[in-house]
Design a protein around this motif. Structure first.
Motif, PDB file in Angstrom:
ATOM      1  N   UNK A  40      34.006  13.469  27.627  1.00 60.63           N
ATOM      2  CA  UNK A  40      33.723  14.735  27.760  1.00 60.63           C
ATOM      3  C   UNK A  40      32.115  14.973  28.058  1.00 60.63           C
ATOM      4  N   UNK A  41      31.284  14.192  27.114  1.00 58.36           N
ATOM      5  CA  UNK A  41      30.054  14.419  27.703  1.00 58.36           C
ATOM      6  C   UNK A  41      29.299  13.216  28.447  1.00 58.36           C
ATOM      7  N   UNK A  42      29.775  12.132  28.479  1.00 58.19           N
ATOM      8  CA  UNK A  42      29.240  10.955  29.174  1.00 58.19           C
ATOM      9  C   UNK A  42      29.880  10.749  30.397  1.00 58.19           C
ATOM     10  N   UNK A  43      31.066  10.812  30.646  1.00 52.40           N
ATOM     11  CA  UNK A  43      32.069  10.686  31.702  1.00 52.40           C
ATOM     12  C   UNK A  43      32.110  11.955  32.629  1.00 52.40           C
ATOM     13  N   UNK A  44      31.701  13.049  32.328  1.00 51.09           N
ATOM     14  CA  UNK A  44      31.922  14.466  33.054  1.00 51.09           C
ATOM     15  C   UNK A  44      32.942  14.522  33.500  1.00 51.09           C
ATOM     16  N   UNK A  45      34.054  14.281  32.821  1.00 52.99           N
ATOM     17  CA  UNK A  45      35.441  14.254  33.196  1.00 52.99           C
ATOM     18  C   UNK A  45      36.163  15.632  32.993  1.00 52.99           C
ATOM     19  N   UNK A  46      35.738  16.465  31.838  1.00 49.29           N
ATOM     20  CA  UNK A  46      35.954  17.750  31.740  1.00 49.29           C
ATOM     21  C   UNK A  46      34.859  18.749  32.202  1.00 49.29           C
ATOM     22  N   UNK A  47      35.434  19.749  32.763  1.00 44.12           N
ATOM     23  CA  UNK A  47      34.555  20.675  33.109  1.00 44.12           C
ATOM     24  C   UNK A  47      34.205  21.660  31.893  1.00 44.12           C
ATOM     25  N   UNK A  48      33.083  21.923  31.402  1.00 41.73           N
ATOM     26  CA  UNK A  48      32.762  23.017  30.481  1.00 41.73           C
ATOM     27  C   UNK A  48      32.640  24.521  31.229  1.00 41.73           C
ATOM     28  N   UNK A  49      33.480  25.385  30.573  1.00 39.92           N
ATOM     29  CA  UNK A  49      33.601  26.699  31.254  1.00 39.92           C
ATOM     30  C   UNK A  49      33.640  27.575  30.120  1.00 39.92           C
ATOM     31  N   UNK A  50      32.959  28.741  30.471  1.00 35.45           N
ATOM     32  CA  UNK A  50      33.335  30.111  29.764  1.00 35.45           C
ATOM     33  C   UNK A  50      34.584  30.588  29.865  1.00 35.45           C
ATOM     34  N   UNK A  51      35.295  31.122  29.026  1.00 36.60           N
ATOM     35  CA  UNK A  51      36.550  31.525  29.255  1.00 36.60           C
ATOM     36  C   UNK A  51      36.601  33.216  28.542  1.00 36.60           C
ATOM     37  N   UNK A  52      37.143  34.128  29.270  1.00 36.51           N
ATOM     38  CA  UNK A  52      37.235  35.337  28.394  1.00 36.51           C
ATOM     39  C   UNK A  52      38.578  36.075  28.833  1.00 36.51           C
ATOM     40  N   UNK A  53      39.263  36.994  28.003  1.00 35.84           N
ATOM     41  CA  UNK A  53      40.503  37.672  28.193  1.00 35.84           C
ATOM     42  C   UNK A  53      40.063  38.653  28.982  1.00 35.84           C
ATOM     43  N   UNK A  54      40.880  38.800  29.900  1.00 36.83           N
ATOM     44  CA  UNK A  54      40.742  40.015  30.981  1.00 36.83           C
ATOM     45  C   UNK A  54      41.670  40.500  31.515  1.00 36.83           C
ATOM     46  N   UNK A  55      42.123  41.674  31.660  1.00 38.85           N
ATOM     47  CA  UNK A  55      43.191  42.347  32.344  1.00 38.85           C
ATOM     48  C   UNK A  55      43.405  41.976  33.758  1.00 38.85           C
ATOM     49  N   UNK A  56      44.325  41.474  34.328  1.00 38.19           N
ATOM     50  CA  UNK A  56      44.444  41.286  35.737  1.00 38.19           C
ATOM     51  C   UNK A  56      44.256  42.258  36.638  1.00 38.19           C
ATOM     52  N   UNK A  57      44.370  43.548  36.567  1.00 35.23           N
ATOM     53  CA  UNK A  57      44.275  44.758  37.221  1.00 35.23           C
ATOM     54  C   UNK A  57      42.616  44.894  37.232  1.00 35.23           C
ATOM     55  N   UNK A  58      42.128  44.866  35.978  1.00 34.31           N
ATOM     56  CA  UNK A  58      40.624  45.246  35.888  1.00 34.31           C
ATOM     57  C   UNK A  58      39.708  44.218  36.624  1.00 34.31           C
ATOM     58  N   UNK A  59      40.271  42.812  36.530  1.00 27.48           N
ATOM     59  CA  UNK A  59      39.440  41.607  37.267  1.00 27.48           C
ATOM     60  C   UNK A  59      39.944  41.924  38.627  1.00 27.48           C
ATOM     61  N   UNK A  60      40.914  42.270  39.279  1.00 26.13           N
ATOM     62  CA  UNK A  60      41.060  42.524  40.661  1.00 26.13           C
ATOM     63  C   UNK A  60      39.913  43.790  41.190  1.00 26.13           C
ATOM     64  N   UNK A  61      39.866  44.709  40.449  1.00 27.44           N
ATOM     65  CA  UNK A  61      38.853  45.785  40.705  1.00 27.44           C
ATOM     66  C   UNK A  61      37.382  45.274  40.868  1.00 27.44           C
ATOM     67  N   UNK A  62      37.306  44.616  39.855  1.00 28.62           N
ATOM     68  CA  UNK A  62      35.872  44.058  40.192  1.00 28.62           C
ATOM     69  C   UNK A  62      35.545  42.937  41.187  1.00 28.62           C
ATOM     70  N   UNK A  63      36.639  42.271  41.567  1.00 31.50           N
ATOM     71  CA  UNK A  63      36.491  41.185  42.436  1.00 31.50           C
ATOM     72  C   UNK A  63      36.148  42.355  43.941  1.00 31.50           C
ATOM     73  N   UNK A  64      37.105  43.109  43.933  1.00 28.34           N
ATOM     74  CA  UNK A  64      37.133  44.004  45.105  1.00 28.34           C
ATOM     75  C   UNK A  64      35.741  44.723  45.352  1.00 28.34           C
ATOM     76  N   UNK A  65      35.350  45.325  44.022  1.00 32.68           N
ATOM     77  CA  UNK A  65      33.819  46.043  44.129  1.00 32.68           C
ATOM     78  C   UNK A  65      32.683  44.734  44.474  1.00 32.68           C
ATOM     79  N   UNK A  66      32.945  43.571  44.017  1.00 29.89           N
ATOM     80  CA  UNK A  66      31.836  42.636  44.281  1.00 29.89           C
ATOM     81  C   UNK A  66      31.783  42.298  45.859  1.00 29.89           C
ATOM     82  N   UNK A  67      33.359  42.199  46.575  1.00 27.11           N
ATOM     83  CA  UNK A  67      33.381  41.776  47.965  1.00 27.11           C
ATOM     84  C   UNK A  67      32.876  43.031  48.747  1.00 27.11           C
TER      85      UNK A  67
END
Length: 184
Positions: free
Chosen positions: A42-69
Protein backbone atom coordinates in the motif's frame (compact mmCIF):
# COMPACT_ATOMS: atom_id res chain seq x y z
CA UNK A 1 -15.96 -39.47 -7.75
CA UNK A 2 -13.10 -41.61 -8.96
CA UNK A 3 -13.48 -44.13 -11.78
CA UNK A 4 -12.07 -46.82 -9.55
CA UNK A 5 -12.08 -46.63 -5.77
CA UNK A 6 -8.73 -46.41 -3.95
CA UNK A 7 -7.29 -49.73 -2.83
CA UNK A 8 -7.16 -48.53 0.75
CA UNK A 9 -10.59 -47.26 1.85
CA UNK A 10 -8.97 -45.09 4.55
CA UNK A 11 -6.59 -43.25 2.21
CA UNK A 12 -6.86 -39.97 4.16
CA UNK A 13 -5.16 -41.61 7.15
CA UNK A 14 -2.02 -42.46 5.17
CA UNK A 15 1.06 -40.28 5.89
CA UNK A 16 1.67 -37.36 3.52
CA UNK A 17 4.55 -37.83 1.09
CA UNK A 18 7.53 -35.53 1.75
CA UNK A 19 7.28 -33.68 -1.58
CA UNK A 20 3.57 -33.01 -1.09
CA UNK A 21 4.20 -31.80 2.46
CA UNK A 22 6.93 -29.51 1.13
CA UNK A 23 4.54 -27.90 -1.36
CA UNK A 24 1.88 -27.46 1.33
CA UNK A 25 4.42 -25.66 3.55
CA UNK A 26 5.61 -23.46 0.65
CA UNK A 27 2.01 -22.50 -0.23
CA UNK A 28 1.20 -21.73 3.41
CA UNK A 29 4.31 -19.56 3.87
CA UNK A 30 3.67 -17.73 0.59
CA UNK A 31 0.09 -17.01 1.71
CA UNK A 32 1.36 -15.60 5.02
CA UNK A 33 3.94 -13.46 3.19
CA UNK A 34 1.29 -12.06 0.82
CA UNK A 35 -1.10 -11.37 3.69
CA UNK A 36 1.38 -9.36 5.77
CA UNK A 37 3.21 -7.68 2.89
CA UNK A 38 -0.05 -6.21 1.53
CA UNK A 39 0.33 -3.42 4.09
CA UNK A 40 3.78 -2.61 2.71
CA UNK A 41 2.53 -2.66 -0.90
CA UNK A 42 0.00 0.00 0.00
CA UNK A 43 2.81 2.41 0.88
CA UNK A 44 5.81 1.39 -1.26
CA UNK A 45 4.12 -0.19 -4.26
CA UNK A 46 1.40 2.39 -4.79
CA UNK A 47 -1.01 -0.46 -5.53
CA UNK A 48 -3.96 0.87 -3.57
CA UNK A 49 -5.30 4.35 -4.00
CA UNK A 50 -5.87 6.20 -0.73
CA UNK A 51 -9.17 8.03 -0.83
CA UNK A 52 -11.53 9.82 1.48
CA UNK A 53 -15.00 8.30 1.52
CA UNK A 54 -18.22 9.77 2.89
CA UNK A 55 -21.80 8.57 3.08
CA UNK A 56 -24.09 10.61 0.84
CA UNK A 57 -27.63 10.33 -0.47
CA UNK A 58 -27.50 9.69 -4.24
CA UNK A 59 -30.15 12.36 -4.92
CA UNK A 60 -28.21 15.01 -2.97
CA UNK A 61 -24.95 14.09 -4.71
CA UNK A 62 -26.63 14.34 -8.13
CA UNK A 63 -27.97 17.81 -7.22
CA UNK A 64 -24.47 18.89 -6.14
CA UNK A 65 -22.93 17.67 -9.42
CA UNK A 66 -25.60 19.44 -11.48
CA UNK A 67 -25.02 22.70 -9.56
CA UNK A 68 -21.24 22.30 -10.03
CA UNK A 69 -21.68 21.74 -13.78
CA UNK A 70 -23.97 24.77 -14.11
CA UNK A 71 -21.57 27.02 -12.19
CA UNK A 72 -18.35 26.06 -13.97
CA UNK A 73 -19.56 25.08 -17.45
CA UNK A 74 -17.04 26.12 -20.12
CA UNK A 75 -18.03 28.76 -22.69
CA UNK A 76 -16.99 28.84 -26.35
CA UNK A 77 -15.74 31.98 -28.14
CA UNK A 78 -19.33 33.19 -28.65
CA UNK A 79 -20.21 32.78 -24.97
CA UNK A 80 -22.31 29.69 -25.60
CA UNK A 81 -22.13 26.73 -23.18
CA UNK A 82 -19.59 24.17 -24.40
CA UNK A 83 -20.95 20.62 -24.75
CA UNK A 84 -19.86 17.41 -26.43
CA UNK A 85 -22.66 15.04 -27.46
CA UNK A 86 -24.98 16.75 -24.99
CA UNK A 87 -22.54 16.39 -22.07
CA UNK A 88 -21.30 19.69 -20.60
CA UNK A 89 -17.59 20.46 -20.51
CA UNK A 90 -16.75 21.84 -17.07
CA UNK A 91 -13.67 23.86 -16.05
CA UNK A 92 -13.33 23.68 -12.27
CA UNK A 93 -11.12 26.25 -10.55
CA UNK A 94 -7.47 25.24 -10.22
CA UNK A 95 -6.86 23.64 -6.86
CA UNK A 96 -10.61 23.24 -6.25
CA UNK A 97 -13.16 20.49 -6.09
CA UNK A 98 -14.48 18.74 -9.20
CA UNK A 99 -17.43 16.36 -9.32
CA UNK A 100 -18.16 13.35 -11.52
CA UNK A 101 -21.42 11.43 -11.44
CA UNK A 102 -21.58 7.81 -12.57
CA UNK A 103 -24.98 6.71 -13.81
CA UNK A 104 -26.39 4.33 -16.39
CA UNK A 105 -24.47 4.54 -18.85
CA UNK A 106 -22.27 7.60 -18.59
CA UNK A 107 -19.80 9.53 -16.49
CA UNK A 108 -21.11 13.08 -16.26
CA UNK A 109 -19.78 15.81 -16.93
CA UNK A 110 -16.55 16.07 -18.92
CA UNK A 111 -13.85 17.73 -16.82
CA UNK A 112 -11.24 20.08 -18.26
CA UNK A 113 -8.31 20.34 -15.84
CA UNK A 114 -5.04 22.30 -15.96
CA UNK A 115 -1.73 20.47 -16.06
CA UNK A 116 0.26 20.71 -12.82
CA UNK A 117 -2.70 21.86 -10.70
CA UNK A 118 -4.16 19.67 -7.94
CA UNK A 119 -7.86 18.90 -7.85
CA UNK A 120 -10.06 17.01 -5.44
CA UNK A 121 -12.16 14.73 -7.66
CA UNK A 122 -15.44 13.65 -6.04
CA UNK A 123 -16.99 10.43 -7.38
CA UNK A 124 -20.30 8.74 -6.66
CA UNK A 125 -23.02 6.77 -8.41
CA UNK A 126 -26.68 7.66 -8.82
CA UNK A 127 -27.96 4.14 -9.40
CA UNK A 128 -25.73 1.03 -9.50
CA UNK A 129 -22.24 0.01 -8.59
CA UNK A 130 -19.85 1.20 -11.28
CA UNK A 131 -16.11 1.03 -11.77
CA UNK A 132 -14.05 4.16 -12.36
CA UNK A 133 -10.93 3.36 -14.37
CA UNK A 134 -8.93 6.34 -15.62
CA UNK A 135 -7.02 5.29 -18.73
CA UNK A 136 -4.09 5.06 -19.40
CA UNK A 137 -3.19 5.81 -15.76
CA UNK A 138 -3.60 3.22 -13.02
CA UNK A 139 -6.49 4.76 -11.08
CA UNK A 140 -9.27 2.27 -10.39
CA UNK A 141 -12.07 2.82 -7.90
CA UNK A 142 -15.26 0.91 -7.27
CA UNK A 143 -17.99 3.56 -7.13
CA UNK A 144 -21.09 2.76 -5.07
CA UNK A 145 -24.34 4.67 -4.70
CA UNK A 146 -24.52 6.23 -1.26
CA UNK A 147 -20.76 6.75 -0.97
CA UNK A 148 -18.73 9.72 -2.16
CA UNK A 149 -15.08 9.03 -2.91
CA UNK A 150 -12.64 11.95 -2.95
CA UNK A 151 -9.38 11.51 -4.85
CA UNK A 152 -6.64 14.14 -5.05
CA UNK A 153 -5.38 14.29 -8.63
CA UNK A 154 -2.54 16.36 -10.10
CA UNK A 155 -2.33 15.90 -13.89
CA UNK A 156 1.26 15.69 -15.15
CA UNK A 157 0.51 15.38 -18.87
CA UNK A 158 -1.90 16.95 -21.33
CA UNK A 159 -4.47 15.27 -23.54
CA UNK A 160 -7.72 13.35 -23.26
CA UNK A 161 -7.92 10.65 -20.59
CA UNK A 162 -10.72 8.14 -20.93
CA UNK A 163 -12.88 6.95 -18.08
CA UNK A 164 -14.12 3.37 -18.40
CA UNK A 165 -16.60 1.50 -16.24
CA UNK A 166 -14.91 -1.74 -15.21
CA UNK A 167 -17.82 -3.17 -13.17
CA UNK A 168 -20.56 -4.81 -15.24
CA UNK A 169 -23.60 -2.55 -14.82
CA UNK A 170 -26.12 -3.86 -17.31
CA UNK A 171 -26.92 -4.02 -21.00
CA UNK A 172 -25.32 -0.65 -21.83
CA UNK A 173 -22.12 -1.30 -19.85
CA UNK A 174 -19.95 -1.34 -22.98
CA UNK A 175 -20.99 2.26 -23.76
CA UNK A 176 -20.29 3.65 -20.29
CA UNK A 177 -17.37 5.97 -20.83
CA UNK A 178 -16.38 9.48 -19.87
CA UNK A 179 -13.46 11.83 -20.26
CA UNK A 180 -11.09 14.11 -18.42
CA UNK A 181 -9.28 16.60 -20.63
CA UNK A 182 -6.01 18.10 -19.40
CA UNK A 183 -4.80 21.38 -20.92
CA UNK A 184 -1.74 23.58 -20.40
Amino acid sequence: MAITPPSNRLWWKEPIHGIELGWIIIAFLWGLFMFFFMIAWHFIGEQNLSTETYKVKPERYQERVEAFAAEFQAQDADGQPLEENGVPVVRPPAGGDAYILARLWEFWPILELKKGESYRIHLSSADWQHGFSLQPTNINISVHPGYEHVVTLTPTGTGDFGIVCNEFCGVGHHTMTGRIRVVE
